[in-house]
Design a protein around this motif. Structure first.
Motif, PDB file in Angstrom:
ATOM      1  N   ASN A  23      88.565  62.778  35.824  1.00 31.85           N
ATOM      2  CA  ASN A  23      89.958  62.358  35.992  1.00 31.85           C
ATOM      3  C   ASN A  23      90.159  61.801  37.397  1.00 31.85           C
ATOM      4  O   ASN A  23      90.114  62.545  38.379  1.00 31.85           O
ATOM      5  CB  ASN A  23      90.882  63.549  35.755  1.00 31.85           C
ATOM      6  N   PRO A  24      90.396  60.504  37.518  1.00 27.71           N
ATOM      7  CA  PRO A  24      90.582  59.926  38.867  1.00 27.71           C
ATOM      8  C   PRO A  24      91.910  60.331  39.509  1.00 27.71           C
ATOM      9  O   PRO A  24      92.100  60.137  40.709  1.00 27.71           O
ATOM     10  CB  PRO A  24      90.537  58.425  38.598  1.00 27.71           C
ATOM     11  N   GLY A  25      92.795  60.910  38.720  1.00 29.43           N
ATOM     12  CA  GLY A  25      94.095  61.293  39.271  1.00 29.43           C
ATOM     13  C   GLY A  25      94.064  62.582  40.063  1.00 29.43           C
ATOM     14  O   GLY A  25      95.042  62.920  40.727  1.00 29.43           O
ATOM     15  N   ILE A  26      92.967  63.301  40.041  1.00 31.40           N
ATOM     16  CA  ILE A  26      92.863  64.555  40.772  1.00 31.40           C
ATOM     17  C   ILE A  26      91.454  64.659  41.359  1.00 31.40           C
ATOM     18  O   ILE A  26      90.453  64.394  40.684  1.00 31.40           O
ATOM     19  CB  ILE A  26      93.174  65.764  39.849  1.00 31.40           C
ATOM     20  N   VAL A 333      90.863  77.100  36.391  1.00 36.93           N
ATOM     21  CA  VAL A 333      90.079  75.988  36.939  1.00 36.93           C
ATOM     22  C   VAL A 333      91.006  74.922  37.516  1.00 36.93           C
ATOM     23  O   VAL A 333      90.790  74.411  38.636  1.00 36.93           O
ATOM     24  CB  VAL A 333      89.166  75.387  35.849  1.00 36.93           C
ATOM     25  N   TYR A 334      92.054  74.606  36.784  1.00 36.30           N
ATOM     26  CA  TYR A 334      92.983  73.581  37.253  1.00 36.30           C
ATOM     27  C   TYR A 334      93.775  74.052  38.476  1.00 36.30           C
ATOM     28  O   TYR A 334      94.156  73.227  39.319  1.00 36.30           O
ATOM     29  CB  TYR A 334      93.929  73.168  36.127  1.00 36.30           C
ATOM     30  N   ALA A 335      94.018  75.341  38.580  1.00 36.54           N
ATOM     31  CA  ALA A 335      94.724  75.852  39.762  1.00 36.54           C
ATOM     32  C   ALA A 335      93.883  75.627  41.012  1.00 36.54           C
ATOM     33  O   ALA A 335      94.390  75.189  42.060  1.00 36.54           O
ATOM     34  CB  ALA A 335      95.038  77.334  39.583  1.00 36.54           C
ATOM     35  N   VAL A 336      92.560  75.911  40.924  1.00 38.55           N
ATOM     36  CA  VAL A 336      91.669  75.682  42.061  1.00 38.55           C
ATOM     37  C   VAL A 336      91.585  74.185  42.363  1.00 38.55           C
ATOM     38  O   VAL A 336      91.616  73.757  43.525  1.00 38.55           O
ATOM     39  CB  VAL A 336      90.270  76.271  41.778  1.00 38.55           C
ATOM     40  N   ALA A 337      91.487  73.370  41.301  1.00 39.16           N
ATOM     41  CA  ALA A 337      91.393  71.923  41.493  1.00 39.16           C
ATOM     42  C   ALA A 337      92.637  71.381  42.184  1.00 39.16           C
ATOM     43  O   ALA A 337      92.537  70.544  43.099  1.00 39.16           O
ATOM     44  CB  ALA A 337      91.189  71.240  40.142  1.00 39.16           C
ATOM     45  N   HIS A 338      93.811  71.846  41.799  1.00 38.97           N
ATOM     46  CA  HIS A 338      95.057  71.370  42.437  1.00 38.97           C
ATOM     47  C   HIS A 338      95.146  71.858  43.878  1.00 38.97           C
ATOM     48  O   HIS A 338      95.669  71.143  44.747  1.00 38.97           O
ATOM     49  CB  HIS A 338      96.265  71.849  41.637  1.00 38.97           C
ATOM     50  N   ALA A 339      94.655  73.079  44.143  1.00 41.06           N
ATOM     51  CA  ALA A 339      94.652  73.567  45.525  1.00 41.06           C
ATOM     52  C   ALA A 339      93.745  72.700  46.389  1.00 41.06           C
ATOM     53  O   ALA A 339      94.105  72.316  47.519  1.00 41.06           O
ATOM     54  CB  ALA A 339      94.204  75.029  45.547  1.00 41.06           C
ATOM     55  N   ALA A 375     100.324  78.013  47.037  1.00 43.05           N
ATOM     56  CA  ALA A 375     101.450  77.076  46.922  1.00 43.05           C
ATOM     57  C   ALA A 375     101.331  76.137  45.728  1.00 43.05           C
ATOM     58  O   ALA A 375     102.179  75.244  45.573  1.00 43.05           O
ATOM     59  CB  ALA A 375     101.555  76.260  48.209  1.00 43.05           C
ATOM     60  N   VAL A 376     100.304  76.295  44.874  1.00 44.97           N
ATOM     61  CA  VAL A 376     100.166  75.353  43.755  1.00 44.97           C
ATOM     62  C   VAL A 376     101.334  75.501  42.791  1.00 44.97           C
ATOM     63  O   VAL A 376     101.849  76.606  42.581  1.00 44.97           O
ATOM     64  CB  VAL A 376      98.828  75.549  42.987  1.00 44.97           C
ATOM     65  N   ASN A 377     101.716  74.373  42.217  1.00 43.20           N
ATOM     66  CA  ASN A 377     102.794  74.377  41.234  1.00 43.20           C
ATOM     67  C   ASN A 377     102.646  73.093  40.413  1.00 43.20           C
ATOM     68  O   ASN A 377     102.988  72.006  40.866  1.00 43.20           O
ATOM     69  CB  ASN A 377     104.159  74.403  41.933  1.00 43.20           C
TER      70      ASN A 377
END
Length: 784
Positions: A23-26, A333-339, A375-377
């Motif tokens: 995903n190039p968006g993240i 997994v997505y929480a770590v990726a967003h962080a 702080a992820v949301n």
């Protein structure tokens, strides 16, 4: 034993990482890597976590990887017990730990576990949700069983506390592990057999619930309703145990179901060639196809090539219809990726660090990831919002799941309600319209109470040395009601109200007074009018014979006045009937007092006339000129005026008035007339008594007059009756309750009036009508 669930969790993590890397968006230009440890037991898991913290140099392959040898985050474990030492130890190195399944409320302690996060709600919320569930179905008497570790003991402790806050009592609380001794397990089974509660809160994992279900099946214990925690309720392996039908009808909360697009295809595309060095992929493949990959097999299974396809089989591993805890892995997994994404997009002015600087991609430290993870949301593709509170906990959202049998003979968790702790208190728990199957397949909600609910009209009295849910239902005391089920206290009715026969509502008190339409009132009216009728007849008789010697000799003027006063006496009794008012209260006593004094005054005048007439027959006596008709009229007027003055003073100073007597009867209101001034009442009555006594004495003195002229004898009898009636009236009046007081007074008036009428006028009417030959002057004067 190969655990499909854990392998599915691992593959979901790999799927999420691959999805993010594409995903190039993240994390554009950055790829995530991973390392999976297949360890059992707390010590092995802790050893693996320390290995991740200490270094990963041998795993670094690509040149653009971070130079840090420490991992930026650790995902896992699936249980609270192993997670506790991991989070406690790794937390000292500021490495984030994100669990998808560890629900122990103890992990929310930021001092002990400063780097712990989870994508599953804490047991703190689950305990409260379960307590609300139990309360919702009216189960106030329950048993509690837990796994004997931090997860179970903390969970059951929080559950008991929440249950007590919701008015639920716990009959027993026991803990055991899957390796429990047969002696302890037998003791727990005996407790369940002896207990009166039918609902068991099972705060344990799928391993302990299997042990419990097998033991209940072995002892043929039925009729129980199990309420489960999310650690076992939707586990697919429950169907494999003997006696799994014991668990049918179990109900409890588990994390919400979700859909992960593409995961099903990923799971079916798994092949050993993708993971050539993975032993657990090899074990999985051999288990799924019951074959041997390397050709060496001591179990003599058929060989397989690894080219077999999971598309051709149906299993728990490939089933994506019930993605609950699997979705938590995906979110982790997505929480770590967003962080990491937020960390890489950092600007110096937006940095969360105290020095205001941002991290470099090749020098990312775990503590920096930790700051951004807090702080992820973000929102997943399913529309689910992911964030962590100050304690690292996720929002508490649950599905209420009911275990039901499918046509295939397996157990399936059917969602029958939801719980969302973020909503208002009254809207957190909602049931849908799907029918629930209860324990043993029953369709009606089972009852589990220590004491049945107290109906309105009763209140609860706790039983000695027993929990608050055990009580007796006692009827409300006299004058009190309870209008709700399970009332603790009864409340008194307002002053003018009284409980109905069920004591569940207050109704206006019965208002009582001597009314015309009741039997006693009708009798008074009948006797009163009959007295008026007799008096009128007597008056007509006397009027028709007014010129005869007998009437003239008995002082016709006083006789007619006496008959008139007797008519008023009979009529004044009617003023005592009917609803008391200000005017009726003043009229009844004053009319009674004045008419009776007028009556007694006339009788007294007649008595004096008799005595004077006898004196006048003596030689040289001129008494009659001193007590002629004028003096007789004046004496009657004077005696009556004295009573009028007494009545005027009474009405002026403190007159009688209507009151609501609520003291004589508790359940009735007596409408009666208060005397106002008791002195005025007794003065009126005393004056009547004084005149009656004087009349009696004078008549008694004249009793030896000649028989043919002895009217004094009849006056004596009438006064004797009059005095006897009113002497007996006083104690009867004082002791009679309610409207009987009025009845006593009216009957006293009527009795004394009838006594005067009969004793004085009946003998004369007898002579006038039946013995006219005696109505001569000669006979009256006693001459032959």
């Amino acid at each position: 034993i190969f655990i499909f669930r854990e392998f599915k969790f691992a593959q979901t993590m790999i799927f999420a990482i691959n999805e993010i890397n594409k995903n190039p968006g993240i994390l554009n230009g950055v790829k995530l890597g991973y390392k999976i440890y297949d360890d059992c037991g707390t010590m092995d898991v802790l050893r693996a976590a320390l290995a991740l913290v200490n270094g990963q140099r041998s795993e670094l392959i690509e040149k653009n990887c971070t130079r840090s040898e420490t991992v930026q985050a650790i995902l896992g474990h699936s249980g609270s017990r192993p997670t506790i030492p991991i989070a406690q130890t790794v937390g000292r190195f500021h490495v984030p730990v994100i669990s998808h399944f560890a629900t122990c409320a103890c992990l929310s302690n930021r001092r002990t576990y400063p780097t712990f996060f989870r994508t599953i709600p804490s047991d703190y919320y689950q305990s409260r949700a379960l307590a609300k569930l139990v309360k919702h179905f009216g189960w106030t008497w329950i048993g509690a069983l837990a796994v004997d570790n931090e997860y179970g003991l903390n969970g059951i402790s929080a559950l008991i506390q929440a249950a007590i806050e919701n008015g639920v009592c716990v009959e027993y609380s026991e803990a055991f592990s899957r390796t429990v001794s047969s002696h302890k397990l037998s003791r727990i089974i005996d407790i369940i057999k002896r207990s009166t509660s039918k609902v068991i809160m099972a705060f344990m994992t799928h391993q302990e619930i299997k042990v419990l279900a097998a033991e209940l099946y072995k002892h043929n214990i039925t009729g129980l309703q199990l309420v489960g925690s999310d650690a076992w309720l939707t586990d697919h392996s429950l169907t494999d145990i003997e006696g799994h039908r014991i668990l049918v009808g179990s109900i409890g909360f588990t994390v919400s179901r979700a859909q992960i697009p593409g995961l099903g295809k990923h799971l079916r595309d798994v092949q050993p060639s993708q993971f050539p060095d993975s032993q657990f992929v090899k074990d999985f493949w051999e288990y799924m196809f019951n074959c041997s990959l390397n050709g060496i097999d001591y179990m003599k299974r058929k060989p397989c090539s690894g080219l077999e396809s999971l598309h051709d089989i149906e299993s728990q591993f490939t089933d994506v219809s019930e993605l609950r805890f699997t979705n938590n892995i995906y979110k982790s997994v997505y929480a770590v990726a967003h962080a990491l994404n937020n960390l890489l997009k950092c600007r110096d002015t937006q940095s969360p660090f105290s020095n205001g600087s941002c991290a470099e991609i090749k020098y990312i430290q775990p503590w920096q990831v930790l700051q951004h993870l807090q702080a992820v949301n973000f929102t997943t593709t399913n529309g689910e919002r992911v964030y962590f509170d100050s304690q690292g906990d996720s929002p508490a959202r649950y599905d209420l799941v009911n275990l039901q049998m499918t046509k295939k003979g397996t157990m399936e968790g059917v969602t029958v309600g939801i719980y969302d702790a973020s909503l208002a208190e009254n809207n957190q728990f909602l049931m849908n319209n799907i029918s629930v199957v209860w324990g043993d397949g029953h369709t009606e909600v089972p009852a589990s109470v220590c004491s049945v609910s107290c109906l309105p009209g009763t209140h609860k009295v706790l039983q000695k040395q027993r929990p608050v849910c055990c009580y007796d239902c006692i009827p409300c005391p006299l004058g009190e009601i309870s209008n709700a089920t399970d009332s603790i206290d009864c409340m008194k009715c307002p002053l003018e109200y009284w409980p109905n026969k069920y004591r569940d509502s207050c109704i206006p008190k019965e208002v009582e007074f001597l009314a015309y339409n009741e039997t006693m009132g009708s009798v008074v009216v009948l006797f009163s009018l009959f007295g008026v009728f007799l008096t009128t007849i007597t008056t007509l008789v006397f009027y028709c014979h007014s010129e005869t010697p007998l009437v003239r000799a008995n002082n016709a003027e006083l006789s007619f006045l006496l008959l008139f006063s007797l008519t008023l006496c009979f009529l004044c009794s009617l003023t005592f009937i009917g609803r008391p008012s200000d005017w009726s209260c003043m009229l009844r006593h004053t009319a009674f007092g004045i008419t009776f004094v007028l009556c007694i005054s006339c009788v007294l005048g007649k008595t004096i006339v008799v005595l004077m007439a006898f004196r006048a027959t003596l030689p040289s006596s001129n008494v009659m000129k001193w007590f002629g008709p004028t003096q007789q009229r004046l004496s009657v007027l004077a005696f009556t005026l004295i009573q009028v003055v007494i009545c005027i003073l009474w009405l002026t100073i403190k007159p009688p008035y209507p009151i609501k007597n609520m003291e004589t009867y508790m359940d009735k209101i007596i409408l009666e007339c208060a005397l106002g001034s008791p002195i005025g009442f007794w003065a009126v009555l005393g004056y009547i008594g004084l005149l009656a006594l004087l009349c009696f004495i004078l008549a008694f003195l004249a009793r030896k007059l000649p028989d043919n002229f002895n009217e004094a004898k009849f006056i004596t009898f009438s006064m004797l009756i009059f005095c006897a009636v009113w002497i007996t009236f006083i104690p009867a009046y004082v002791s009679s309750p309610g409207k009987l007081t009025v009845a006593v007074e009216t009957f006293a008036i009527l009795a004394s009036s009838y006594g005067l009428l009969f004793c004085i006028f009946l003998p004369k009417c007898y002579i006038l009508l039946l013995k006219p030959q005696k109505n001569t002057k000669k006979h009256i004067m006693g001459k032959n």
